[in-house]
Design a protein around this motif. Structure first.
Motif, short mmCIF file in Angstrom:
data_model
loop_
_atom_site.label_atom_id
_atom_site.label_comp_id
_atom_site.label_asym_id
_atom_site.label_seq_id
_atom_site.Cartn_x
_atom_site.Cartn_y
_atom_site.Cartn_z
N ILE A 176 0.84 -1.21 0.00
CA ILE A 176 0.00 0.00 0.00
C ILE A 176 0.87 1.25 0.00
CG2 ILE A 176 -1.57 1.39 1.42
CD1 ILE A 176 -2.93 -1.21 2.27
N PHE A 177 1.86 1.28 0.90
CA PHE A 177 2.68 2.49 1.02
C PHE A 177 3.59 2.68 -0.18
CE2 PHE A 177 1.82 1.57 5.62
CZ PHE A 177 0.97 2.65 5.81
N LEU A 178 4.14 1.59 -0.72
CA LEU A 178 4.97 1.70 -1.92
C LEU A 178 4.16 2.25 -3.09
CD1 LEU A 178 6.96 -1.65 -1.65
CD2 LEU A 178 7.93 0.66 -1.46
N ALA A 179 2.91 1.83 -3.18
CA ALA A 179 2.04 2.31 -4.26
C ALA A 179 1.82 3.82 -4.18
CB ALA A 179 0.71 1.58 -4.23
N HIS A 180 1.95 4.37 -2.97
CA HIS A 180 1.77 5.82 -2.78
C HIS A 180 3.10 6.56 -2.71
CE1 HIS A 180 -2.63 6.05 -2.18
NE2 HIS A 180 -2.50 4.80 -1.76
N GLY A 181 4.20 5.87 -3.02
CA GLY A 181 5.49 6.53 -3.12
C GLY A 181 6.31 6.58 -1.86
N TYR A 182 5.86 5.95 -0.78
CA TYR A 182 6.63 5.94 0.46
C TYR A 182 7.76 4.91 0.39
CZ TYR A 182 2.74 8.46 2.70
OH TYR A 182 1.77 9.37 3.02
N ILE A 228 -7.91 -4.41 7.23
CA ILE A 228 -7.50 -4.39 5.83
C ILE A 228 -8.26 -5.43 5.01
CG2 ILE A 228 -5.59 -6.04 6.06
CD1 ILE A 228 -3.97 -4.22 4.18
N ALA A 229 -8.75 -6.47 5.68
CA ALA A 229 -9.53 -7.50 4.99
C ALA A 229 -11.01 -7.12 4.90
CB ALA A 229 -9.39 -8.84 5.71
N VAL A 230 -11.53 -6.51 5.94
CA VAL A 230 -12.96 -6.17 5.98
C VAL A 230 -13.25 -4.91 5.18
CG1 VAL A 230 -14.81 -5.41 7.53
CG2 VAL A 230 -13.38 -7.35 8.17
N ALA A 231 -12.36 -3.92 5.28
CA ALA A 231 -12.59 -2.64 4.60
C ALA A 231 -11.30 -2.16 3.94
CB ALA A 231 -13.11 -1.60 5.60
N PRO A 232 -10.82 -2.87 2.90
CA PRO A 232 -9.51 -2.56 2.33
C PRO A 232 -9.39 -1.15 1.76
CG PRO A 232 -10.70 -4.13 0.96
CD PRO A 232 -11.46 -4.02 2.23
N LYS A 233 -10.39 -0.69 1.05
CA LYS A 233 -10.33 0.64 0.45
C LYS A 233 -10.33 1.72 1.51
CE LYS A 233 -12.46 3.60 -3.06
NZ LYS A 233 -13.56 3.73 -4.06
N GLU A 234 -11.23 1.58 2.49
CA GLU A 234 -11.31 2.58 3.55
C GLU A 234 -10.05 2.56 4.41
OE1 GLU A 234 -14.30 4.17 7.12
OE2 GLU A 234 -14.70 2.25 6.12
N ARG A 253 -7.87 5.89 4.85
CA ARG A 253 -7.72 6.48 6.18
C ARG A 253 -6.26 6.61 6.58
NH1 ARG A 253 -11.88 6.81 10.18
NH2 ARG A 253 -13.93 6.21 9.40
N VAL A 254 -5.48 5.53 6.38
CA VAL A 254 -4.09 5.55 6.83
C VAL A 254 -3.26 6.50 5.98
CG1 VAL A 254 -2.02 4.18 7.20
CG2 VAL A 254 -4.24 3.24 7.82
N VAL A 255 -3.40 6.43 4.67
CA VAL A 255 -2.61 7.30 3.79
C VAL A 255 -2.99 8.76 4.02
CG1 VAL A 255 -2.16 7.93 1.39
CG2 VAL A 255 -2.18 5.51 2.07
N ASN A 256 -4.28 9.04 4.17
CA ASN A 256 -4.71 10.42 4.43
C ASN A 256 -4.22 10.90 5.80
OD1 ASN A 256 -6.00 10.60 1.98
ND2 ASN A 256 -8.03 10.13 2.78
#
Length: 319
Positions: A109-115, A291-297, A301-304
């Motif tokens: 997730i974080f790599l996909a956002h450039g971290y 992350i399994a129940v609400a992956p998009k949210e 939430r974490v990235v924001n």
């Protein structure tokens, strides 16, 4: 004769009491040793290959890095840096009995956002050194050293932290050691080691922590004494709740409302001690299951949370 009979009854009662005390003492000792020496999950060649492939997918470079802890233990990690990163980094901390591979999904997730991401094996886990897992007592200083390595190596604009379960509790306690994260996010932390021990006592019977606080309290007390006398570890000081109480680092707490391992009341306790923290309770999620129940949210939430607290960390600026 009556006196002899009474003496026999008293002797039997004492014998039973001694036996019960012996059982409690033995169980407490075993529980303490098992907690401090969790089974290691070895880091396999296949897992390393999978992470390298994942890094390649995100056009990132993977390196093996290590630090020497305060007690001389050599701790190891993966450092993964996107070639076109956003200038920020995240330290990812796994749960008990796991290794750095347990954080792979979060890393993606974080790599996909450039971290950039740093993925350590906790002490006494994976291929890191250290004989004992101390639930934050020593790990808080370990995290400080990982922070310093990342700061010196990559000079990121901001360093964030994310941890789950044991890693969450360790990360929160590092705030008491004044590790200057720009912000942290944690999932399923315990509030206090003694409190989660009370939960453990009741879980085999599908009962609440009251069993540990009352009927089985001697097991908890013996275990804590064992850790202190044999290993010099006062696990009563392993308290994320206390660490967060005075911190100014922004903290996002994530906890599944259906968590049967570490109940959601632990995050509520932490939040109550410091209402400036943010608490996201996830309906239907079990332990570390957001992350399994609400992956998009979860991702949003974490990235924001991190992007909204992106500023120059004092420790990074001074390095």
């Amino acid at each position: 004769m009556e006196s002899d009979a009474n003496c026999k009854k008293i002797s039997v009662r004492h014998s039973v009491a001694d036996s019960v005390c012996g059982v409690l003492h033995g169980c407490g000792r075993l529980g303490a040793d098992a907690s401090l020496r969790p089974p290691r999950r070895p880091l396999t060649v296949e897992e390393t290959a999978a992470m390298r492939a994942s890094a390649h997918t995100f056009d990132a470079e993977l390196q093996e890095v290590s630090i020497t802890a305060q007690d001389g233990a050599v701790l190891r990690a993966w450092s993964v840096r996107p070639r076109r990163g956003n200038g920020d980094a995240v330290i990812l901390l796994h749960g008990v009995g796991d290794n750095r591979v347990g954080a792979m999904g979060y890393a993606q997730i974080f790599l996909a956002h450039g971290y950039s991401v740093l993925m350590p094996d906790a002490r006494a886990h994976g291929v890191s050194g250290g004989e004992l897992a101390t639930y934050g007592l020593l790990e808080r200083e370990d995290i400080r050293r990982w922070f310093d390595l990342l700061s010196a190596q990559d000079r990121p604009r901001c360093i964030f932290g994310f941890g789950e379960s044991m890693g969450a509790a360790q990360l929160l306690q590092s705030l008491e050691a004044h590790v200057n994260f720009c912000a942290v996010a944690v999932e399923s932390p315990f509030a206090d080691f003694r409190e989660v021990a009370f939960d453990r006592m009741g879980q085999p019977f599908h009962l609440g922590p009251w069993v540990g606080r009352t009927l089985l309290r001697p097991l908890v007390d013996v275990g804590l004494l064992r850790a202190r006398w044999k290993y010099g570890l006062d696990l009563r000081r392993a308290s994320p709740e206390e660490a967060v109480d005075a911190t100014k680092v922004p903290v996002l707490l994530i906890h599944g409302q259906a968590d049967s391992n570490i109940p959601v009341r632990h995050s509520r306790m932490i939040h109550d001690r410091n209402p400036s923290t943010e608490l996201w309770e996830v309906p239907g999620a079990d332990h570390c299951g957001a992350i399994a129940v609400a992956p998009k949210e979860f991702e949003e939430r974490v990235v924001n949370w991190f992007s909204s607290h992106c500023h120059q960390s004092p420790q990074v600026a001074a390095s």
